[in-house]
Every structure is written in C-alpha cells, then in structure tokens.
Design a protein around this motif. Structure first.
Motif, mmCIF file in Angstrom:
data_model
loop_
_atom_site.group_PDB
_atom_site.id
_atom_site.type_symbol
_atom_site.label_atom_id
_atom_site.label_comp_id
_atom_site.label_asym_id
_atom_site.label_seq_id
_atom_site.Cartn_x
_atom_site.Cartn_y
_atom_site.Cartn_z
ATOM 1 N N CYS A 90 -14.153 3.556 9.647
ATOM 2 C CA CYS A 90 -13.559 3.295 8.218
ATOM 3 C C CYS A 90 -15.003 2.956 7.646
ATOM 4 C CB CYS A 90 -12.486 1.998 8.329
ATOM 5 S SG CYS A 90 -13.478 0.648 8.886
ATOM 6 N N THR A 91 -14.528 2.459 6.099
ATOM 7 C CA THR A 91 -15.502 2.474 5.135
ATOM 8 C C THR A 91 -15.568 0.993 4.588
ATOM 9 O OG1 THR A 91 -14.397 2.681 2.969
ATOM 10 C CG2 THR A 91 -15.263 4.621 4.082
ATOM 11 N N PRO A 92 -16.365 0.229 4.181
ATOM 12 C CA PRO A 92 -16.421 -1.134 3.575
ATOM 13 C C PRO A 92 -15.187 -1.415 2.732
ATOM 14 C CG PRO A 92 -18.904 -0.458 3.714
ATOM 15 C CD PRO A 92 -17.942 0.676 4.011
ATOM 16 N N GLU A 93 -14.947 -0.358 1.903
ATOM 17 C CA GLU A 93 -13.871 -0.608 1.018
ATOM 18 C C GLU A 93 -12.408 -0.391 1.440
ATOM 19 O OE1 GLU A 93 -14.462 -1.833 -2.148
ATOM 20 O OE2 GLU A 93 -16.330 -1.944 -1.095
ATOM 21 N N THR A 94 -12.250 -0.004 2.783
ATOM 22 C CA THR A 94 -10.951 0.348 3.340
ATOM 23 C C THR A 94 -10.143 -1.090 3.635
ATOM 24 O OG1 THR A 94 -11.765 1.979 4.642
ATOM 25 C CG2 THR A 94 -9.672 1.067 5.326
ATOM 26 N N GLU A 95 -8.946 -1.000 3.015
ATOM 27 C CA GLU A 95 -8.116 -2.316 3.028
ATOM 28 C C GLU A 95 -7.686 -2.543 4.564
ATOM 29 O OE1 GLU A 95 -7.040 -4.214 0.711
ATOM 30 O OE2 GLU A 95 -7.738 -2.993 -0.992
ATOM 31 N N ILE A 96 -7.968 -3.862 4.643
ATOM 32 C CA ILE A 96 -7.599 -4.445 6.157
ATOM 33 C C ILE A 96 -6.063 -3.942 6.618
ATOM 34 C CG2 ILE A 96 -7.002 -6.337 7.504
ATOM 35 C CD1 ILE A 96 -9.969 -5.860 6.811
ATOM 36 N N ASP A 97 -4.999 -3.642 5.813
ATOM 37 C CA ASP A 97 -3.697 -3.318 6.261
ATOM 38 C C ASP A 97 -4.036 -1.702 6.829
ATOM 39 O OD1 ASP A 97 -2.373 -5.621 5.885
ATOM 40 O OD2 ASP A 97 -1.620 -4.996 3.929
ATOM 41 N N GLU A 98 -4.910 -1.004 6.133
ATOM 42 C CA GLU A 98 -5.016 0.255 6.671
ATOM 43 C C GLU A 98 -5.713 0.322 8.215
ATOM 44 O OE1 GLU A 98 -4.850 4.267 6.658
ATOM 45 O OE2 GLU A 98 -3.550 3.040 5.864
ATOM 46 N N VAL A 99 -6.507 -0.577 8.079
ATOM 47 C CA VAL A 99 -7.627 -0.464 9.245
ATOM 48 C C VAL A 99 -6.358 -0.980 10.518
ATOM 49 C CG1 VAL A 99 -9.115 -1.950 10.490
ATOM 50 C CG2 VAL A 99 -9.528 -0.888 8.211
ATOM 51 N N ARG A 100 -5.649 -1.912 10.174
ATOM 52 C CA ARG A 100 -4.555 -2.348 11.283
ATOM 53 C C ARG A 100 -3.757 -1.195 11.612
ATOM 54 N NH1 ARG A 100 -1.374 -7.659 9.658
ATOM 55 N NH2 ARG A 100 -0.870 -6.165 7.936
ATOM 56 N N ARG A 101 -3.382 -0.402 10.743
ATOM 57 C CA ARG A 101 -2.358 0.754 11.002
ATOM 58 C C ARG A 101 -3.140 1.649 11.900
ATOM 59 N NH1 ARG A 101 0.021 -0.481 6.256
ATOM 60 N NH2 ARG A 101 -1.184 0.333 4.727
ATOM 61 N N MET A 102 -4.564 1.940 11.429
ATOM 62 C CA MET A 102 -5.225 3.144 12.176
ATOM 63 C C MET A 102 -5.541 2.668 13.731
ATOM 64 S SD MET A 102 -7.604 3.757 9.161
ATOM 65 C CE MET A 102 -9.139 4.793 10.114
ATOM 66 N N MET A 103 -5.916 1.300 13.608
ATOM 67 C CA MET A 103 -6.144 0.732 15.117
ATOM 68 C C MET A 103 -5.077 0.887 15.993
ATOM 69 S SD MET A 103 -9.033 -1.986 14.273
ATOM 70 C CE MET A 103 -10.235 -2.250 15.610
ATOM 71 N N LEU A 104 -3.978 0.661 15.298
ATOM 72 C CA LEU A 104 -2.646 0.409 16.265
ATOM 73 C C LEU A 104 -2.166 1.743 16.667
ATOM 74 C CD1 LEU A 104 -0.593 -2.194 14.501
ATOM 75 C CD2 LEU A 104 -1.342 -2.328 16.734
#
Length: 169
Positions: free
Chosen positions: A96-110
């Motif tokens: 991810c990038t520093p500007e990626t939203e946390i909700d998107e990171v959660r979805r990606m990781m899950l």
C-alpha cells in the motif's frame, strides 16, 4: 484515517533481508528482534516478504490426514537446512502507499489473509504495517470518537430543548 497516521505512531524502524540470505539466519533475526516479518529487498527494490507463515509452510505440510489421525507431516526433518529466503518468501506481497485509507488496507489484508503489508512511496520502502497496527488504529479512532460524543452530550446546554417539528398551538 490513512496509513501515514499509523506510520507516525509506529516509527520508522525497518528490518530487511536479502533474498540470498540463509533462511536460518533470517529466522534468528526475527526471533531475536521479536518481529513477525522481514521485507525482502534486492538492489533497493522490494522483491518479497518473509513471515512465519511462509516458514511454517516450508517446513510443515498441513492438511494431510493419516490413519493414525495426525494432520501434519514435517518436511526436511523439521529444519530449514540450507534453504535461502528466496525459496520460501512471498514474492508477490500486498503493498500500500502512505495515502491508502485504513478501511481499504483492512479489506486488502482480510482478502488475502495477510498479517503484514509493506508501505511503499513509489519504490521507496516507508515501513511495514501489521494487522495488529490496523486494528489498534481503528479501535483508538473509535475510542476517541466515543469520548468526543460523550463529552458533547455531557456539555449539552441545560434548558435548551430541541425544536419540535409539531406546530405550536
């Protein structure tokens, strides 16, 4: 909330390893530093991630059922032998990038069952965030919001009632 918010709190300590590093050496580093992952870098570029998940998969074959009821077979006598990081690393890790939203990171990781995610700004490694980091940031944010809402309700002006939508007679 964005990834950069997590990195500010977490700090900028990074642990990396080269793909040709002996796996035993990488495991020692992970154990000594009490970390669950190493970013695999080659010539300044991210080429993979090494986590205990990849190591376990390299040493244990899971899901095999035998007549005696055991569910795992130890490969290579349970040792990593002379394996190199390259042979077991995830060579296509989520990033991810520093500007990626946390909700998107959660979805990606899950979606990929990923516990760790390198953060890249272009080709520059900025850090690694864990699922724990993401969960903690979400909980902290919700706790802050709850405190603000409770403070707002507690400071509601006395004697001031809400305007009713019913006409006054």
């Amino acid at each position: 909330m964005k990834v950069t918010d997590i990195l500010k709190v977490k700090g900028n300590t990074l642990f990396t390893v080269a793909p040709d590093t002996p796996l035993a050496e990488a495991l020692n580093t992970m154990a000594e530093r009490d970390i669950g992952s190493l970013v695999v870098m080659e010539l300044g570029d991210l080429v993979g991630m090494l986590t205990f998940r990849e190591v376990i998969a390299a040493v244990v074959m899971i899901g095999v059922r035998f007549v005696d009821g055991t569910g795992a077979v130890v490969k290579n006598g349970g040792t990593v032998g002379s394996s190199q990081v390259r042979s077991v690393m995830d060579d296509h890790p989520l990033t991810c990038t520093p500007e990626t939203e946390i909700d998107e990171v959660r979805r990606m990781m899950l979606g990929r069952h990923a516990r760790y995610m390198p953060v890249l700004n272009g080709k520059t490694l900025m850090g690694v965030i864990s699922f724990y980091d993401v969960a903690k940031a979400v909980v902290d944010s919700q706790d802050f919001e709850n405190r603000m809402l409770k403070a707002y309700i507690r400071d509601w002006p006395v004697g001031q009632e809400e305007e009713s939508s019913e006409p006054k007679l």
